[in-house]
Write an enzyme that holds these catalytic residues in place. Structure first.
Site, short mmCIF file in Angstrom:
data_model
loop_
_atom_site.label_atom_id
_atom_site.label_comp_id
_atom_site.label_asym_id
_atom_site.label_seq_id
_atom_site.Cartn_x
_atom_site.Cartn_y
_atom_site.Cartn_z
N ASP A 108 0.82 -1.22 0.00
CA ASP A 108 0.00 0.00 0.00
C ASP A 108 0.85 1.26 0.00
OD1 ASP A 108 -2.08 -1.69 0.04
OD2 ASP A 108 -2.84 -1.17 2.04
N SER A 109 2.07 1.14 0.52
CA SER A 109 2.92 2.32 0.62
C SER A 109 3.81 2.49 -0.61
CB SER A 109 3.80 2.18 1.86
OG SER A 109 4.62 1.03 1.71
N TYR A 136 -6.16 -6.94 8.75
CA TYR A 136 -5.72 -5.58 8.97
C TYR A 136 -6.72 -4.91 9.90
CZ TYR A 136 -2.37 -2.48 6.64
OH TYR A 136 -1.28 -1.73 6.32
#
EC number: 2.5.1.26
Lengths: 685, 615
Positions: free
Chosen positions: B278-279, B553
């Protein structure tokens, strides 16, 4: 040899500081009488009223029959069915069918119509028998809250058959969900009643199913399924059976283990345990229990027997107090105690023996809960009178106590009780003389008043027709019945009484000496009373605190000294414990003097009873209550635990007992104060 | 017999010792290491890199494009416009410039966070608040002679003193600056790193490797008690693809390259790595290796440990690397496995050979609505059982579904809003889904067009068995787009007294539902217990499926109005939540790394023992 190292290990230096909570300040809720409303309005309307209890938020609504399907289809059960099939060579289908039969025999069929029937009839019955049924409404409010949040386990004390009917009745009255109740198989003997109970939420378990894997699997999965789904609050008796003596019994861990399992394995966020204390001013089964303890076997439960018991309806049984204690969260109990990740290394459907630390945790929790039950048990003035009358009786005052003196003693004891933090229900707005006389009249079967003197009702029936032994036994029935009331208050006096007896027999006033004696007695009696394992130091500190507070003791760094005005208190307290001390000594003497090679566990009670009867008849023993088989069994259990008696494995007869006479003898001497614990220690190391 | 077996034993011992000495030899620095380090040109610079494009996202001075006290680009953020509507600024993202009408109400309803209660962050970095650097003159002198660029500028140092943990960003917003690196160096290639490390050893200087600065494990925090000079080793300029091997489908890349640059550059040659954490906009290849990163599309491409073929790492004892690029070896424990997850404590990763794949022909998003979370998890489990997971499959719980809904940009045409209304009607009224229980799975398929369509049908068929309804491509695509902007949302929250963070775990399948329920409940319970005045947001999603379990998550945020020390409360709650994860059979981390968390596992302060500065 006698192992005293346990005592030595508990050095005074290592003790934790006891933080004195002032028992006087313990806030307890007020009571409401549920019968009051019943006496004013229609029972029928009450039984048919709209009943919409609050439910657990995570509830997956399902019928009682669907539960069975879930259990039979569970991974847990499949695993065990396959295992049993492999081991026994019986086909999986057959084992599965067997499981299905077990479940059928066990399962409850809770339905509202039966509840309504009970609501109606019990209203009638209760009104006839009891003056009031008092309940702490705040406790019920707390319960209502917690029922919505988490699966709930109700843990009532068990003194009477009435207990679970009463519980369900109260929950119905307050619009709370009705519990499913673990009941002993013995009820199944009563066909109609058994089925009625089943339909009011009882499920039946066999009293013993030792190695039966399949039974255990069905049973535990059934209970867990109901808990996980939040089907209904689960109710069972921690003590396992009705206490015949009114003392709390050593808790049984099986069901508690099962009830905690869903939390420990992460299947629910938390489980709330709610201890409930039910106290009867007069127990229905009072003389029944006494007979049973004296060796008259209990009548098998049968429906016709129940009808014969109809006459009980016409008698006055006083009032009942039911206290719903604050819910105890299993999560908070386990915090820092149990490492739950241990359950993530094996699939959760495979049955595992609880690890050492889990077992210890459940055991401690069980003791805490029983203590909580004891703490919130309402005590009636009569239990104080019973204590006093028994002590007077033992002191040889067969001519009875003057009423005035009894009242004065009772007031003194009331104040002592309150100082010790007892939950005493003594009406303060009524003069003590009235309180005493109303208590006496309620228990007119046990106590007589004539010419302003109060006697235990020992002489019953025409005296001529009985042998000496029969007369003794009939007297013992009364004494044991009285003792069962005295026993209700024992938990209040227990720790101070252990200390008082320890001081009494200690060779000096040195704190260490007294503490050693205290430890010895505590250890000796830990099968008899509820004494939390590992809490010796706290118990000692608590006892010191209470006796200092009541002015009976002066405790400093090194010494424990009785004060001048403490004499009466200490004498009363040693008197409380004395029957037990004498009883245990006599059991020891029996084992040393009379026990033959052929003694087995099964023959122990009749033999020791015979021995005690002889002593009583010869006037060598003042306490007929020593005849209680409960005391005798507890004494034997303690001796077995200490290794003074051993069970012989694989002998000709099962349960043969081998007595270590030297050790038993020295235990007897130590109990009698003829041998100090220090000397005993030296002698056996 | 006996003697011969004994002799055999000693033979084996000797052989083992020999092997050990060889392994030790790999770790030895070359002899004569005390000779002065000479300035030498970078090899990489001398030979022309395979991919010549010079466009790179991150400049040496990060402050030119990035926020100093928040996530991402300076120009992109959520704000409330004059009308009180939420808006996303800038032009970099699909959502940029759009109005998000539902966000304000969602913030109010979920957190009780209203426009009236605003906190303002310290607007600009005040250089005087930064403690003066502790410089090691000898180290600096020698470094100068190597020609490697460095700086002791306050802004440069502060930028490299933190990752993106809540407490780090919170402190920056309050203008609080603790121990920061004393110097920043920008090596340009592997050899530069070798020199820097040698100098650091020689002069007793601490090094903290810095890649993309997206750490959420406190790995960049300087130990406050450290008195030696701390040097931040910024790998961002080591960002070249050195070669691509089309025969073996591998690429050799410098470890400082950030995800989006790597992907863009490979795309130019028709390839991709498929690794998309995601980063990925900001995180670096070296960081992925050091933290054992996981990418969204791991079902096709694998996690970082499956993608890496070869690693070059500079340690104080010398350079460590394998001697070949074979796809598998059985020569003792794999050295990659102590490099991966070492989080910068053992050395600086400088170059990595990675697998590459041709850019897929076809991509398709999708989504499925389930009546409840339980059904959704059951579906994901079945998909994993049949091993037919699409490139990505994620299941959001009801709260996150609502959150995703709140982030829907304003629709331009009446027709779309009419269609949306119709869909909602169909699902809630016609199909009877409870809007407070339903949840959504988002899907991403990749590959040949034909195979994708076939695959899609298979997955939707499974979903249907669990009561799932296909809910369109848009919902799916928006779901993935949101993962890139969600980090920006935390900054908006912090403007309005809301703090939060995410953490993740991996857990066996049979425990997924239990862990989700218990951890969410524990968060709510702890917040209440710690005096949080508003109900927290406590939500989760299942983001990866494996044969034996899933990655979950958790997001957790709360309104901290009325709390004295919100960060402390936050950390207590997070600690409790992690404890709950462990108690429920979950792992401490799935892909973020666990440097600051290992204390939870071992009970000792692992951080202090392995701190990079202790070389």
């Amino acid at each position: 040899m006698l192992n005293f190292s346990v005592f030595v290990g508990q050095r005074m230096a290592s003790k934790v500081v006891y933080s004195p909570r002032d028992p006087m300040l313990k806030k307890r809720d007020d009571f409401e009488d549920v019968l009051e409303e019943r006496r004013r309005s229609s029972d029928l309307r009450y039984a048919l009223r709209c009943y919409t209890p609050v439910l657990y938020k995570g509830l997956t609504p399902c019928k009682a029959s669907e539960l069975k399907t879930m259990v039979l289809g569970s991974d847990q059960l499949h695993y065990v069915v396959n295992q049993v099939s492999r081991e026994s060579g019986v086909s999986v289908d057959e084992v599965q069918a067997e499981a299905s039969v077990i479940l059928e025999e066990m399962a409850q069929r809770l339905q509202l119509s039966t509840i309504r029937f009970f609501a109606f009839t019990l209203s009638k019955v209760f009104k006839a028998m009891f003056r009031s049924i008092c309940v702490n409404e705040e406790g019920l409010q707390r319960l209502q809250q917690v029922i919505q949040e988490h699966p709930v386990v109700l843990l009532p004390s068990h003194r009477s058959y009435m207990d679970f009917l009463l519980m369900s009745y109260i929950l119905y009255t307050y619009d709370l969900p009705l519990p499913v109740i673990a009941a002993g198989m013995d009820f199944m003997g009563m066909k109609v009643v058994g089925e009625m109970l089943r339909m009011s939420g009882a499920f039946f378990i066999r009293r013993s199913f030792g190695g039966d894997k399949l039974y255990w699997a069905v049973f535990s999965e059934y209970v867990k399924t109901m808990l996980r789904n939040g089907f209904a609050p689960l109710e069972f008796f921690l003590e396992g059976t009705r206490s015949r003596t009114a003392k709390s019994l050593t808790p049984k861990l099986g069901l508690l283990n099962i009830a905690m399992d869903p939390f420990l394995k992460g299947e629910v966020f938390d489980v709330s345990l709610v201890p409930v204390s039910i106290s009867y001013e007069r127990v229905l089964e009072e003389t029944l229990y006494a007979r049973e303890l004296l060796g008259v076997p209990k009548p098998k439960e049968s429906t016709s027997g129940l009808f014969k018991a109809r006459r009980v309806l016409s008698e006055d049984y006083g009032s009942i107090h039911v206290y719903f204690g604050p819910p105890v969260s299993v999560r908070s109990l386990a915090e820092g105690r149990v490492n739950r990740s241990q359950f993530s290394l094996v699939p959760r459907h495979i049955p595992m023996r609880p690890s050492e630390d889990v077992h210890g945790f459940v055991n401690d929790a069980a003791y805490r809960l029983v203590r909580a039950q004891e703490d919130n048990m309402v005590l009636k003035p009569w239990v104080l009178l019973a204590s006093l009358l028994l002590q007077n009786q033992a002191a040889g005052k067969n001519q009875g106590v003057p009423l005035g003196e009894l009242i004065q003693q009772a007031v003194w004891l009331r104040d002592l009780c309150r100082q010790f933090g007892a939950f005493l229900h003594w009406p303060d707005h009524v003069p003590p003389s009235e309180v005493v006389s109303s208590s006496l009249s309620l228990h007119s079967g046990l106590v007589r008043v004539s010419e302003d003197r109060v006697f235990l009702a020992l002489e019953q029936g025409p005296p001529c027709s009985l042998t000496a032994e029969e007369e003794l036994l009939s007297q013992a029935v009364v004494v044991l019945s009285c003792a069962s009331y005295r026993n209700q208050v024992l938990h209040v006096f227990l720790r101070p009484a252990l200390l008082a007896s320890a001081i009494h027999t200690a060779s000096s006033s040195q704190k260490q000496d007294v503490y050693n004696n205290f430890l010895f007695l505590r250890n000796m009696f830990s099968n008899e009373f509820i004494l939390c394992p590992g809490a010796a130091v706290q118990d000692f500190e608590e006892a010191c605190y209470l006796l200092t507070k009541s002015g009976a003791l002066h405790v400093n760094q090194h010494e424990v000294l009785a004060t001048e005005r403490g004499h009466r208190t200490l004498a009363f307290l040693t008197g409380v414990l004395d029957p037990f001390l004498q009883g245990y000594q006599l059991v020891c003497r029996f084992l040393c003097e009379d026990a033959t090679e052929a003694l087995t566990e099964r023959r122990f009670v009749p033999a020791v009873r015979e021995f005690i009867i002889k002593h009583l008849l010869k006037g060598r023993l003042r306490y007929p209550e020593v005849l209680s088989s409960d005391l005798q069994r507890n004494a034997l259990a303690a001796l077995l635990r200490l290794g003074a008696v051993q069970k012989v494995q694989g002998g000709e007869e099962p349960g043969a007992l081998k007595v270590n006479r030297v050790m038993v003898n020295s235990l007897e001497d130590t109990l009698g104060g003829r041998l100090s614990t220090q000397k005993a220690l030296r002698a056996h190391l | 017999m006996a003697s011969s077996s004994c002799g055999g034993g000693s033979d084996r011992q000797m052989a083992a010792q020999h092997r050990l000495s060889i392994i030790a030899g790999h770790l030895q620095r070359p002899s004569g290491s005390n000779t002065a380090i000479l300035a030498a040109e970078c090899k990489a610079q001398a030979s022309k890199p395979f991919v010549s494009s010079e466009r790179r996202t991150v400049p040496r001075r990060r402050q030119e494009i990035m926020k100093w006290n928040g996530w991402g680009y300076s120009d992109s953020k959520f704000v409330y416009n004059k009308k009180g509507q939420a808006e996303f600024t800038g032009r970099r993202y699909k959502l940029s410039g759009m109005i998000i009408p539902g966000l304000k109400d969602w913030m109010e309803n979920t957190f009780g966070a209203t426009l009236q209660h605003k906190t303002t962050a310290t607007p600009a970095l005040n250089s005087s608040a930064v403690p003066p650097p502790t410089l090691n003159e000898a180290f600096m002198e020698e470094l100068k002679s190597t020609g490697i660029p460095f700086s002791a500028d306050a802004e440069d140092r502060v930028f490299r003193a933190h990752g993106h943990c809540l407490h780090e960003i919170f402190a920056l917003r309050e203008g609080k600056i603790g121990r920061v690196p004393d110097m920043v160096v920008w090596p340009n290639c592997h050899n530069d790193v070798v020199k820097i490390v040698e100098l650091a050893c020689k002069h007793n200087v601490c090094l903290i490797p810095y890649g993309g600065g997206t750490s959420v494990s406190s790995a960049l925090e300087c130990p406050p008690e450290e008195s030696r000079s701390i040097v931040s080793l910024d790998t961002s300029q080591m960002n070249r693809i050195l070669w691509i091997d089309e025969k073996n489908l591998t690429a050799h890349v410098e470890a400082g390259i950030i995800g989006q640059d790597l992907e863009n550059l490979l795309n130019e040659s028709g390839y991709c790595t498929g690794h998309e954490p995601d980063s990925m906009e900001f995180s670096s290849l070296g960081g992925w290796v050091a933290t054992r990163a996981s990418g969204m599309k791991k079902n096709i491409y694998g996690n970082i440990e499956d993608l890496v073929i070869h690693i070059k790492m500079v340690t104080p004892q010398g350079v460590i690397e394998k001697s070949c690029q074979g796809p598998r070896m059985s020569t003792g424990p794999d050295i990659h496995h102590f490099i991966m997850g070492s989080e910068g404590t053992l050395g600086v990763i400088t170059e990595v050979t990675m697998k590459i794949r041709p850019v897929p022909e076809y991509q398709k998003y999708g989504s499925v609505v389930f009546p409840n979370f339980e059904q959704g998890v059951a579906c994901l489990r079945e998909v994993a059982r049949q091993r037919c997971a699409p490139a990505s499959i994620r299941l959001m719980d009801n709260e996150q579904f609502k959150f995703g809904h709140a982030l829907k940009p304003q629709v331009s045409s009446i027709f779309t809003s009419f269609l949306d209304g119709l869909k909602k009607f169909y699902i809630t009224k016609f199909k009877g889904f409870d809007p407070n229980r339903l949840c959504v799975a988002t899907l991403l398929f990749e590959g040949d067009r034909e195979k994708v369509l076939q695959h899609e049908k298979q997955v939707y068929d499974i979903a249907a068995k669990f009561g799932g309804l296909a809910a369109g491509e848009d919902n799916g695509q928006r779901g993935y787009m949101l993962t890139f902007v969600i980090a920006y949302l935390r900054d908006l929250g912090m403007d309005y007294y809301v703090i939060g963070e995410s953490f993740e775990t991996s857990v066996p399948w049979d425990r997924v539902l239990d862990i989700c329920r218990n951890v969410k409940a524990r968060i709510v319970y702890e917040c209440k217990d710690k005096g949080v005045q508003f109900p927290p947001l406590s939500t989760c999603r299942v983001t990866q499926t494996y044969d034996a379990g899933a990655c979950v998550y958790f997001y957790f945020a709360f309104n901290y109005r009325g709390l004295g020390d919100p960060v402390h409360v936050y950390e207590q709650v997070e600690h409790a939540a992690r404890e709950e994860i462990l108690a429920n059979g979950g792992s401490l981390s799935h892909h973020h790394g666990a440097l600051r968390l290992s204390a939870l596992l071992s009970g000792t302060d692992a951080v202090a023992n392995v701190w990079p500065g202790s070389w």
